[in-house]
Design an enzyme around this catalytic site. Structure first.
Site, mmCIF file in Angstrom:
data_model
loop_
_atom_site.group_PDB
_atom_site.id
_atom_site.type_symbol
_atom_site.label_atom_id
_atom_site.label_comp_id
_atom_site.label_asym_id
_atom_site.label_seq_id
_atom_site.Cartn_x
_atom_site.Cartn_y
_atom_site.Cartn_z
ATOM 1 N N ASN A 9 -13.160 0.457 -12.069
ATOM 2 C CA ASN A 9 -13.300 1.246 -10.841
ATOM 3 C C ASN A 9 -12.353 2.446 -10.946
ATOM 4 O O ASN A 9 -11.145 2.292 -10.856
ATOM 5 C CB ASN A 9 -12.925 0.359 -9.641
ATOM 6 C CG ASN A 9 -12.874 1.133 -8.340
ATOM 7 O OD1 ASN A 9 -13.374 2.258 -8.249
ATOM 8 N ND2 ASN A 9 -12.273 0.536 -7.327
ATOM 9 N N LYS A 11 -12.045 4.921 -8.939
ATOM 10 C CA LYS A 11 -11.584 5.402 -7.624
ATOM 11 C C LYS A 11 -11.682 6.932 -7.538
ATOM 12 O O LYS A 11 -12.564 7.512 -8.144
ATOM 13 C CB LYS A 11 -10.163 4.894 -7.362
ATOM 14 C CG LYS A 11 -10.003 3.404 -7.634
ATOM 15 C CD LYS A 11 -8.718 2.852 -7.098
ATOM 16 C CE LYS A 11 -8.581 1.398 -7.527
ATOM 17 N NZ LYS A 11 -7.533 0.684 -6.844
ATOM 18 N N HIS A 94 -14.879 -2.748 -1.185
ATOM 19 C CA HIS A 94 -13.543 -2.626 -1.788
ATOM 20 C C HIS A 94 -12.484 -2.585 -0.681
ATOM 21 O O HIS A 94 -12.703 -1.984 0.375
ATOM 22 C CB HIS A 94 -13.466 -1.369 -2.663
ATOM 23 C CG HIS A 94 -12.248 -1.373 -3.517
ATOM 24 N ND1 HIS A 94 -11.017 -1.005 -3.049
ATOM 25 C CD2 HIS A 94 -12.056 -1.756 -4.806
ATOM 26 C CE1 HIS A 94 -10.129 -1.144 -4.022
ATOM 27 N NE2 HIS A 94 -10.733 -1.595 -5.096
ATOM 28 N N GLU A 96 -9.931 -0.878 -0.300
ATOM 29 C CA GLU A 96 -9.542 0.475 0.147
ATOM 30 C C GLU A 96 -10.572 1.028 1.132
ATOM 31 O O GLU A 96 -10.215 1.752 2.068
ATOM 32 C CB GLU A 96 -9.373 1.393 -1.079
ATOM 33 C CG GLU A 96 -8.115 1.028 -1.860
ATOM 34 C CD GLU A 96 -8.188 1.262 -3.361
ATOM 35 O OE1 GLU A 96 -9.058 2.013 -3.822
ATOM 36 O OE2 GLU A 96 -7.364 0.660 -4.075
ATOM 37 N N GLU A 166 -10.535 -9.949 -4.904
ATOM 38 C CA GLU A 166 -9.413 -9.037 -5.119
ATOM 39 C C GLU A 166 -8.368 -9.234 -4.018
ATOM 40 O O GLU A 166 -8.485 -8.635 -2.937
ATOM 41 C CB GLU A 166 -9.899 -7.594 -5.095
ATOM 42 C CG GLU A 166 -10.937 -7.279 -6.152
ATOM 43 C CD GLU A 166 -10.948 -5.800 -6.495
ATOM 44 O OE1 GLU A 166 -10.679 -5.473 -7.643
ATOM 45 O OE2 GLU A 166 -11.190 -4.980 -5.603
ATOM 46 N N GLY A 172 -3.313 -2.494 -7.320
ATOM 47 C CA GLY A 172 -2.520 -1.289 -7.556
ATOM 48 C C GLY A 172 -1.030 -1.502 -7.335
ATOM 49 O O GLY A 172 -0.266 -0.544 -7.289
ATOM 50 N N SER A 212 -4.499 -5.658 -10.493
ATOM 51 C CA SER A 212 -3.494 -5.405 -11.535
ATOM 52 C C SER A 212 -3.763 -6.153 -12.837
ATOM 53 O O SER A 212 -2.833 -6.625 -13.493
ATOM 54 C CB SER A 212 -2.089 -5.722 -11.014
ATOM 55 O OG SER A 212 -1.778 -4.873 -9.917
HETATM 56 C C1 PEP Z 1 -9.303 -2.275 -7.886
HETATM 57 O O1 PEP Z 1 -9.156 -1.197 -7.381
HETATM 58 O O2 PEP Z 1 -10.372 -2.877 -7.731
HETATM 59 C C2 PEP Z 1 -8.216 -2.847 -8.665
HETATM 60 C C3 PEP Z 1 -8.293 -4.094 -9.035
HETATM 61 O O3 PEP Z 1 -7.147 -2.020 -8.928
HETATM 62 P P1 PEP Z 1 -5.901 -2.333 -9.899
HETATM 63 O O4 PEP Z 1 -6.469 -2.933 -11.168
HETATM 64 O O5 PEP Z 1 -5.262 -1.014 -10.131
HETATM 65 O O6 PEP Z 1 -5.040 -3.303 -9.190
#
Ligand code: PEP
Length: 249
Positions: A9, A11, A94, A96, A166, A172, A212
């Protein structure tokens, strides 16, 4: 069918030339893998990404879409628009989008319905916040996110659903759920789906972990029996890291 998937992703990162150069790097360096590899560039670069990846196994997917078909929704993108440039799969829900753009389970249920109506596949994201985990409410939260946005679907629709668990506290932040925490939740998700539908269906759903994931922790997380791959944010922006994660699966 349960599949192994690594999805990146991107973003709101990567302008046109950065998109071209990351795709070029990925085409040159991604290791051979049985897993499906997906990347989600920003909307304005989807068309170019499809051009560049025409004869490549990497699938280009979208980060979001609106539930309405068309009309006065300034700044939004419809399912038909995505399909017209070749998109077959869309990320929905997601954290966000939920946190910064007010996407509720109700809105997501409508988006899911619209995407499915257009024959699209969905990478559906959900996960608890830190307070939910601290107060031992994480299973309840995840259970209700699934129920509210997905459990109205007929069993047959699930062949087009990929889940991405997630935990918000791990996105992040550099903090990852331990492989055991991921497995525990993925097992709970499968059990919850089995109760709402049946065990055969629950065993067929691909459940990705996101939060992460890095080259250093990917192998251990992907090694858990109910983890079918990963949704990758930060580490998807560097071909070497993303390649190492694909290799880990
Ligand atoms: C994401 O945005 O779906 C995600 C898992 O981000 P990150 O790997 O940076 O934690």
């Amino acid at each position: 069918m349960r599949r192994k998937i690594v999805a990146g992703n991107w973003k709101m990162n990567m302008d046109l030339s950065q998109t071209e150069s990351l795709i070029d790097d990925l085409m040159k360096t991604l290791p051979e893998s049985d897993a499906e590899v997906m990347i989600a560039p920003t909307f304005v670069n989807l068309y170019r990404a499809f051009e560049l990846l025409k004869n490549n196994k990497i699938e280009v997917i979208a980060q979001n879409m609106h539930f309405e078909e068309s009309g006065a929704f300034t700044g939004e993108i419809s399912a038909a628009m995505l399909k017209s440039v070749g998109v077959k799969t869309v990320i929905l829900g997601h954290s966000e989008r939920r946190a910064y753009f007010g996407e509720t389970d109700g809105i997501l249920a409508k988006k899911v319905d619209t995407a499915l109506k257009h024959g699209m596949e969905i990478v559906f994201c959900f996960g608890e916040e830190l307070e939910d985990r601290k107060s031992d409410n994480h299973f309840n939260v995840v259970g209700s996110q699934l129920k509210n946005a997905l459990f109205h679907l007929p069993a047959d629709a699930w062949k087009n659903i990929i889940l991405a668990y997630e935990p918000v506290w791990a996105i992040g932040t550099g903090e990852t759920a331990s492989p055991e925490q991921a497995q525990e939740m993925h097992e709970f998700i499968r059990k919850t789906i089995a109760e709402a539908y049946d065990e055969a269906l629950a065993n067929e759903v691909s459940i990705l972990y996101g939060g992460s994931v890095k080259p250093a922790n990917a192998e251990e997380i992907f090694g858990k029996p109910d983890v079918d791959g990963g949704l990758i944010g930060g580490a998807a922006l560097a071909a070497a890291d993303f390649g190492a994660i694909v290799k880990a699966i």
